[in-house]
Design a protein around this motif. Sequence first.
Motif, PDB file in Angstrom:
ATOM      1  N   VAL A  63       0.584  -1.492   0.062  1.00  0.00           N
ATOM      2  CA  VAL A  63      -0.010   0.001  -0.014  1.00  0.00           C
ATOM      3  C   VAL A  63       0.756   1.305   0.082  1.00  0.00           C
ATOM      4  O   VAL A  63       0.213   2.413  -0.416  1.00  0.00           O
ATOM      5  N   SER A  64       2.163   1.144   0.371  1.00  0.00           N
ATOM      6  CA  SER A  64       2.941   2.237   0.268  1.00  0.00           C
ATOM      7  C   SER A  64       3.700   2.614  -0.987  1.00  0.00           C
ATOM      8  O   SER A  64       4.218   3.633  -1.223  1.00  0.00           O
ATOM      9  N   GLY A 117      -0.351   5.196   2.661  1.00  0.00           N
ATOM     10  CA  GLY A 117      -1.162   3.980   1.987  1.00  0.00           C
ATOM     11  C   GLY A 117      -2.570   4.018   2.217  1.00  0.00           C
ATOM     12  O   GLY A 117      -3.184   3.971   1.113  1.00  0.00           O
TER      13      GLY A 117
END
Length: 250
Positions: A63-64, A117
């Motif tokens: 998600v980053s 994220g």
Amino acid sequence: MRVKDKVAVVTGGSSGIGRATALRLAEEGAKIVVSDVNEEAGKATVSDIVQKGGEAHFHKADVSNEEDVKALMATTFERYGSIDVVFNNAGVGNQQLKITEIETDEWDQVVNINLKGVYLGMKHAIPYMEKGNGGSIINTSSVLGIKGMRYQGPYNAAKGGVITLTKNAALEFGTKNIRVNAIGPGVIDTPIINNWKEDEWKWGIISKANALRRLGKPEEVANVVLFLASDEASFVTGSTMMVDGGGLTY
Ligand SMILES: NC(=O)c1ccc[n+]([C@@H]2O[C@H](COP(=O)([O-])OP(=O)(O)OC[C@H]3O[C@@H](n4cnc5c(N)ncnc54)[C@H](O)[C@@H]3O)[C@@H](O)[C@H]2O)c1
């Protein structure tokens, strides 16, 4: 069925709260894209859903990483033709250190996963929601998004940011019928808190520091996410719903 035929993306869906929520949403009729960095466990969530007669698919994404999140949303839309629900839930804890001791790399990692994220999840899902009939986004904050705790600097900062970013997005996209809410879990029995169990004395306090005097279960959080995802919550946006057994009140 409370979310029948809605297409839901669940990040951090391999474990704990994300896994329980993916299963619960699927039980109520949603098609689930389970996403996580842990592919093996994510695929296990998918096969559990499928075994119970649900529809699910695994998509690996960090998600980053913006390219990962962009691809997650694009492939979800290609596969199912809409994105109705996004549960931006993936998260990590930090080492128990003072802000003068914590390495800057660790700060970056925790904030990038827990806050950036959430931003990336919204950034890349909302254009698809705008193309459809709107949608519901649920972002995972924490009681530690509201109250401070020693040695939780990056986590406190990131989870606090999730609450105000949620309000911001609710205001920006409300007229597009996109609702954006956050949840604030208290101490929930998942692997993320395993290191807290090492100190028996501390754990004795932390595990009961709420009105109900017990730990929460991931399924109890999943039920709240289900409500926010469903049309039952049609006039709920910009809020942070605590799921903490009265932990903030304590
Ligand atoms: N358990 C608690 O007491 C508690 C309390 C408040 C908030 N939360 C939050 O709930 C969320 C879910 O945590 P949980 O308790 O289920 O823990 P968990 O460790 O069981 O699940 C977290 C999941 O996120 C995944 N993940 C980690 N980094 C990722 C990344 N970069 N990209 C994609 N996936 C990634 C992990 O692989 C794991 O499957 C987190 O945001 C956490 O901060 C948990």
